[in-house]
Write a protein that holds these residues in place. Structure first.
Motif, short mmCIF file in Angstrom:
data_model
loop_
_atom_site.label_atom_id
_atom_site.label_comp_id
_atom_site.label_asym_id
_atom_site.label_seq_id
_atom_site.Cartn_x
_atom_site.Cartn_y
_atom_site.Cartn_z
N CYS A 28 -35.94 -88.97 -39.12
CA CYS A 28 -36.15 -87.78 -38.31
C CYS A 28 -34.84 -87.23 -37.76
CB CYS A 28 -37.10 -88.10 -37.15
SG CYS A 28 -38.76 -88.55 -37.68
N LEU A 29 -34.67 -85.94 -37.89
CA LEU A 29 -33.48 -85.25 -37.41
C LEU A 29 -33.90 -84.17 -36.41
CD1 LEU A 29 -31.81 -84.70 -40.90
CD2 LEU A 29 -31.16 -86.44 -39.23
N VAL A 30 -33.19 -84.10 -35.31
CA VAL A 30 -33.45 -83.06 -34.31
C VAL A 30 -32.41 -81.96 -34.52
CG1 VAL A 30 -33.66 -82.52 -31.85
CG2 VAL A 30 -34.29 -84.79 -32.69
N PHE A 108 -37.52 -82.50 -39.71
CA PHE A 108 -36.68 -81.80 -38.74
C PHE A 108 -37.50 -81.41 -37.52
CE2 PHE A 108 -34.39 -81.53 -42.64
CZ PHE A 108 -33.04 -81.46 -42.28
N ILE A 109 -37.15 -81.97 -36.38
CA ILE A 109 -37.81 -81.63 -35.12
C ILE A 109 -37.00 -80.55 -34.44
CG2 ILE A 109 -38.51 -82.45 -32.84
CD1 ILE A 109 -38.20 -84.93 -35.66
N HIS A 110 -37.65 -79.47 -34.03
CA HIS A 110 -36.93 -78.34 -33.46
C HIS A 110 -37.69 -77.75 -32.30
CE1 HIS A 110 -39.71 -75.36 -35.31
NE2 HIS A 110 -39.84 -76.28 -36.24
N LYS A 142 -41.01 -79.57 -41.14
CA LYS A 142 -40.58 -78.94 -39.88
C LYS A 142 -41.61 -79.24 -38.80
CE LYS A 142 -38.90 -75.02 -42.61
NZ LYS A 142 -39.17 -73.59 -42.94
N ILE A 143 -41.16 -79.74 -37.68
CA ILE A 143 -42.06 -80.07 -36.57
C ILE A 143 -41.55 -79.36 -35.32
CG2 ILE A 143 -43.03 -81.91 -35.15
CD1 ILE A 143 -42.49 -83.79 -37.58
#
Length: 268
Positions: A28-30, A108-110, A142-143
């Motif tokens: 997971c990447l922010v 990708f958490i955004h 995308k989250i």
């Protein structure tokens, strides 16, 4: 399906996604980015991107891309960035998309990066305008944490105020706002060509989003949501469920009545 039942099912889906994030933090990447204010653009073009930050959720390591760093590498003074903006922006986005190619399976958490004004689409379009070939992130990867929190806690979980829910959550959870500019502050910084300040704000906000996500996962996030909002309980949901499952509900009631009869028949 009734409105309250839809909310319950949406909350259940959010919990599944959050459990998946918690079980694979290494994947997971922010992500967060800053750009020119789209409210001030009069000619219809997409906003110029100033900086992008990506934080590995598990390790906390952050990779960033920014106009001022590219300018420094090319020996362009800060005062001359505006004249060479397109060239510097294209190089920055080329580095960003080269990085994305190395993360094809990551999520990708955004925070609200969901449309052509502000989001993945906006960055992609900007790179195409500059004659680059972007790498698209699949929608399933995308989250949007901002939307997930609304589904979990309801729309009143944090006041929007003048600076948005992100800043409200920072205040409620005692997270320092140092370097994190408001939307108006970022627009002003762009106009003043304060690209370093914009980059610092981007770095701070990606750290904040990761911090909030951590608190959501461990259950320590402070919100203004009521007990009912937090646990998804609403009497209307019970009525809606009975209306949708009237036969099952009817059989349940009959079974309960029979059980009472068998238990208390000698007393009747």
């Amino acid at each position: 399906m009734g409105k309250e039942l839809q909310k319950l099912r949406a909350r259940k889906e959010v919990r599944k996604r959050l459990d998946a994030i918690d079980s694979r933090r290494d994947m997971c990447l922010v992500i967060h980015y800053s750009c020119e204010s789209f409210y001030d653009i009069k000619d219809g073009r997409t906003p110029r991107v100033t900086s992008i930050a990506i934080r590995e959720f598990e390790s906390g390591q952050t990779t960033s891309f920014s106009i001022h760093k590219n300018a420094e590498l090319k020996g362009v003074p800060l005062a001359d960035i505006t004249a060479k903006y397109d060239e510097l922006e294209k190089e920055m986005l080329a580095e960003f998309y080269a990085y994305l190619k190395t993360k094809p399976d990551h999520s990708f958490i955004h925070w609200n990066m969901r449309d052509i004004n502000y989001g993945f689409q906006a960055i992609e379009h900007r790179y195409r305008v500059l004659k680059g070939e972007p790498v698209s992130v699949a929608d399933g990867k995308k989250i949007d944490l901002a939307r997930e929190l609304v589904a979990l806690f309801g729309v009143k979980y944090a006041p929007h105020g003048g600076s948005g829910r992100l800043h409200s959550l920072m205040e409620m959870n005692d997270i320092t706002a140092k370097d994190a500019l408001t939307g108006a502050g970022e627009a002003e910084a762009f106009e003043r060509q304060e690209y370093v300040k914009l980059h610092q704000s981007t770095l701070r906000k990606v750290d904040v989003v990761a911090n909030l996500l951590d608190r959501v996962l461990d259950g320590s996030l402070k919100t203004k949501a009521t007990w009912g909002d937090q646990h998804g309980f609403h009497p209307v949901a019970v009525i809606e469920w009975i209306n949708e499952h009237w036969l099952y509900a009817g059989l349940t009631i009959v079974a309960l009545l029979l059980g009472f009869y068998v238990t208390f028949k000698d007393m009747i």
